[in-house]
Scaffold this motif. Structure first.
Motif, short mmCIF file in Angstrom:
data_model
loop_
_atom_site.label_atom_id
_atom_site.label_comp_id
_atom_site.label_asym_id
_atom_site.label_seq_id
_atom_site.Cartn_x
_atom_site.Cartn_y
_atom_site.Cartn_z
N THR A 181 10.51 12.93 -5.96
CA THR A 181 11.31 14.21 -5.17
C THR A 181 9.94 14.89 -4.70
N PRO A 182 9.81 15.25 -3.27
CA PRO A 182 8.73 15.88 -2.70
C PRO A 182 8.55 17.33 -3.76
N MET A 183 7.34 17.53 -3.57
CA MET A 183 6.80 18.47 -4.47
C MET A 183 6.15 19.74 -3.34
N GLU A 184 6.44 20.95 -3.68
CA GLU A 184 5.96 22.08 -2.88
C GLU A 184 5.37 23.02 -3.73
N ASN A 185 4.22 23.65 -3.15
CA ASN A 185 3.47 24.67 -3.95
C ASN A 185 2.54 25.43 -3.00
N ASP A 186 1.89 26.48 -3.48
CA ASP A 186 0.87 27.29 -2.75
C ASP A 186 -0.27 26.47 -3.17
N LYS A 207 -1.60 28.72 1.37
CA LYS A 207 -0.77 28.11 2.33
C LYS A 207 0.00 27.30 1.46
N LYS A 208 1.28 27.15 1.97
CA LYS A 208 2.33 26.31 1.17
C LYS A 208 2.30 24.88 1.83
N ILE A 209 2.20 23.82 0.69
CA ILE A 209 1.88 22.64 1.10
C ILE A 209 3.11 21.83 0.40
N ARG A 210 3.40 20.72 1.26
CA ARG A 210 4.44 19.76 0.73
C ARG A 210 3.87 18.35 0.54
N ILE A 211 3.92 17.98 -0.63
CA ILE A 211 3.40 16.52 -0.74
C ILE A 211 4.69 15.68 -1.08
N GLN A 212 4.70 14.37 -0.48
CA GLN A 212 5.66 13.52 -0.48
C GLN A 212 5.32 12.11 -0.44
N ARG A 213 6.01 11.17 -0.82
CA ARG A 213 6.04 9.78 -0.58
C ARG A 213 6.42 9.53 1.12
N VAL A 214 5.66 8.59 1.62
CA VAL A 214 6.04 7.99 2.69
C VAL A 214 6.73 6.73 2.82
N MET A 248 0.94 -1.20 -0.02
CA MET A 248 -0.03 -0.09 0.05
C MET A 248 0.93 1.35 0.16
N LYS A 249 0.61 2.24 -1.19
CA LYS A 249 1.35 3.17 -1.09
C LYS A 249 0.94 4.48 -0.42
N LYS A 250 1.74 5.21 0.30
CA LYS A 250 1.16 6.35 1.14
C LYS A 250 1.83 7.57 0.97
N ILE A 251 1.15 8.76 0.93
CA ILE A 251 1.52 9.91 0.74
C ILE A 251 1.46 10.83 2.09
N LYS A 252 2.23 11.80 2.18
CA LYS A 252 2.27 12.67 3.29
C LYS A 252 1.90 14.23 2.72
N LEU A 253 0.98 14.96 3.15
CA LEU A 253 0.60 16.03 2.90
C LEU A 253 0.83 17.00 4.05
N THR A 254 1.53 18.11 3.81
CA THR A 254 2.34 18.91 5.08
C THR A 254 1.99 20.57 4.99
N PHE A 255 1.20 21.14 5.78
CA PHE A 255 1.30 22.48 5.66
C PHE A 255 2.72 22.80 6.16
N ILE A 283 -1.77 11.83 6.34
CA ILE A 283 -1.31 10.87 5.60
C ILE A 283 -2.68 10.26 4.75
N ALA A 284 -1.97 9.89 3.58
CA ALA A 284 -3.17 9.34 2.53
C ALA A 284 -2.70 8.16 1.89
N VAL A 285 -3.57 7.26 1.64
CA VAL A 285 -3.17 6.02 0.78
C VAL A 285 -3.60 6.24 -0.54
N LEU A 286 -2.82 5.73 -1.58
CA LEU A 286 -3.25 5.75 -2.79
C LEU A 286 -4.03 4.79 -3.41
N LEU A 287 -5.20 4.92 -4.05
CA LEU A 287 -6.06 3.82 -4.42
C LEU A 287 -5.56 2.96 -5.49
#
Length: 156
Positions: free
Chosen positions: A37-42, A149-156, A1-8, A16-20
């Motif tokens: 690689t982690p991705m950041e954006n507003d 708000k700036k959010i970073r999304i990355q693999r867990v 199960m692949k998971k990603i992390k979303l961070t303010f 934490i989210a799971v990919l379907l």
């Protein structure tokens, strides 16, 4: 199960989210590959769809040949709290914007819908937030009055 992390980023609040992968395999794989690689954006609060933050994926991170070939997968027009939704718009398709728009939608509350000025938009539901939705959603809601708000999304 692949998971990603979303961070303010500034607030230090994560979910934490799971990919379907079983319901939206190609979309989940595309998102996973984007996050090599982690991705950041507003992220901005959506104007039309209800309780949603719109995280624009930078155009330089996207392989257009892959994005626009994604099939409809696990589509919805009524996302639930915690749903992660993918949309891609060709140049001029999103309100006359001359570049492609890639949208990672983060739905955080009830009574949302994917009804845009251009009409209803069935969209690929590729992931679900499974940890810390309540605190993360509270920060999402603050974007309505505080702005981007700036959010970073990355693999867990």
């Amino acid at each position: 199960m692949k998971k990603i992390k979303l961070t303010f980023v500034d607030e230090g609040i994560s979910a934490i989210a799971v990919l379907l992968e079983d319901k939206a395999p190609r979309t989940a794989r595309m998102i996973w590959n984007l996050l090599e690689t982690p991705m950041e954006n507003d992220a901005i609060h959506a104007m039309f769809t209800g309780r949603e933050l719109s995280f624009g994926v930078p155009n330089d991170r996207v392989d257009e040949s892959t994005i626009f070939d994604l099939p409809p997968e696990n589509q919805t027009m009524f996302p639930l709290p915690g749903s992660l939704i993918w949309n891609a718009y060709r140049p001029y398709q999103w309100l006359g914007t001359p570049r492609a728009v890639y949208d990672f939608g983060i739905f955080y509350g009830p009574e949302s819908r994917i009804l845009l000025p251009t009409g209803w938009r069935p969209s690929n539901h590729f992931g679900d937030i499974v940890e810390n939705l309540e605190e993360f959603a509270a920060c999402c809601a603050r974007c309505q009055r505080e702005g981007v708000k700036k959010i970073r999304i990355q693999r867990v």
